[in-house]
Design a protein around this motif. Structure first.
Motif, PDB file in Angstrom:
ATOM      1  N   GLU A   4      33.803  66.433  25.817  1.00  0.00           N
ATOM      2  CA  GLU A   4      35.074  67.084  26.152  1.00  0.00           C
ATOM      3  C   GLU A   4      35.334  67.035  27.645  1.00  0.00           C
ATOM      4  N   HIS A   6      36.548  69.017  30.622  1.00  0.00           N
ATOM      5  CA  HIS A   6      36.731  70.412  31.006  1.00  0.00           C
ATOM      6  C   HIS A   6      37.444  70.548  32.348  1.00  0.00           C
ATOM      7  N   ASN A   7      38.150  69.514  32.749  1.00  0.00           N
ATOM      8  CA  ASN A   7      38.958  69.591  33.960  1.00  0.00           C
ATOM      9  C   ASN A   7      39.838  70.828  33.865  1.00  0.00           C
ATOM     10  N   LEU A   8      39.976  71.566  34.973  1.00  0.00           N
ATOM     11  CA  LEU A   8      40.708  72.837  34.949  1.00  0.00           C
ATOM     12  C   LEU A   8      42.156  72.658  34.493  1.00  0.00           C
ATOM     13  N   ASN A  10      43.127  70.565  32.297  1.00  0.00           N
ATOM     14  CA  ASN A  10      43.065  70.424  30.839  1.00  0.00           C
ATOM     15  C   ASN A  10      42.771  71.756  30.170  1.00  0.00           C
ATOM     16  N   GLU A  11      41.981  72.588  30.829  1.00  0.00           N
ATOM     17  CA  GLU A  11      41.632  73.894  30.280  1.00  0.00           C
ATOM     18  C   GLU A  11      42.839  74.835  30.267  1.00  0.00           C
ATOM     19  N   PHE A  12      43.660  74.769  31.311  1.00  0.00           N
ATOM     20  CA  PHE A  12      44.823  75.654  31.450  1.00  0.00           C
ATOM     21  C   PHE A  12      46.076  74.837  31.784  1.00  0.00           C
ATOM     22  N   TYR A  36      33.665  74.322  40.684  1.00  0.00           N
ATOM     23  CA  TYR A  36      33.828  74.159  39.234  1.00  0.00           C
ATOM     24  C   TYR A  36      33.815  72.675  38.867  1.00  0.00           C
ATOM     25  N   ASP A  40      31.133  70.628  36.682  1.00  0.00           N
ATOM     26  CA  ASP A  40      31.614  69.927  35.494  1.00  0.00           C
ATOM     27  C   ASP A  40      31.246  68.447  35.547  1.00  0.00           C
ATOM     28  N   ARG A  65      29.389  76.821  34.964  1.00  0.00           N
ATOM     29  CA  ARG A  65      30.753  76.332  34.791  1.00  0.00           C
ATOM     30  C   ARG A  65      31.614  77.387  34.091  1.00  0.00           C
ATOM     31  N   LYS A  69      34.865  79.222  35.598  1.00  0.00           N
ATOM     32  CA  LYS A  69      36.150  79.146  34.891  1.00  0.00           C
ATOM     33  C   LYS A  69      36.713  80.544  34.675  1.00  0.00           C
ATOM     34  N   TYR A  73      40.215  81.744  36.212  1.00  0.00           N
ATOM     35  CA  TYR A  73      41.268  82.217  35.308  1.00  0.00           C
ATOM     36  C   TYR A  73      41.757  83.611  35.735  1.00  0.00           C
TER      37      TYR A  73
END
Length: 79
Positions: A4, A6-8, A10-12, A36, A40, A65, A69, A73
């Motif tokens: 996966e 998990h680039n920020l 992509n996460e949000f 981060y 990652d 990580r 995150k 967030y």
């Protein structure tokens, strides 16, 4: 095995503008953002078997990580 991303961003994805703005105006956010992505990147290298590591090392990085995150967030929600 699919790894996966998990680039920020992509996460949000809905917070892209806030991420960019905070990176520019908040040095603490920018530092955590960079950390981060460094963590990652290291996790991905281990998962892709480019870099060897023990299971304990990999789990420690994943936990770091996740904590980063969570912190990022929280900062994004406050902005």
């Amino acid at each position: 095995m699919t790894i996966e991303n998990h680039n920020l961003h992509n996460e949000f994805p809905e917070m892209g503008d806030q991420i960019r703005a905070l990176k520019m105006k908040d040095r603490h956010f920018a530092r955590l953002f960079d950390e981060y992505h460094d963590v990652d990147r290291e996790v991905r290298r281990i998962e892709e078997e480019v870099e060897p590591a023990s299971d304990e090392r990999l789990e420690g990085l994943k936990i770091r990580r996740l904590h980063l995150k969570d912190d990022l967030y929280a900062m994004l929600k406050e902005a």
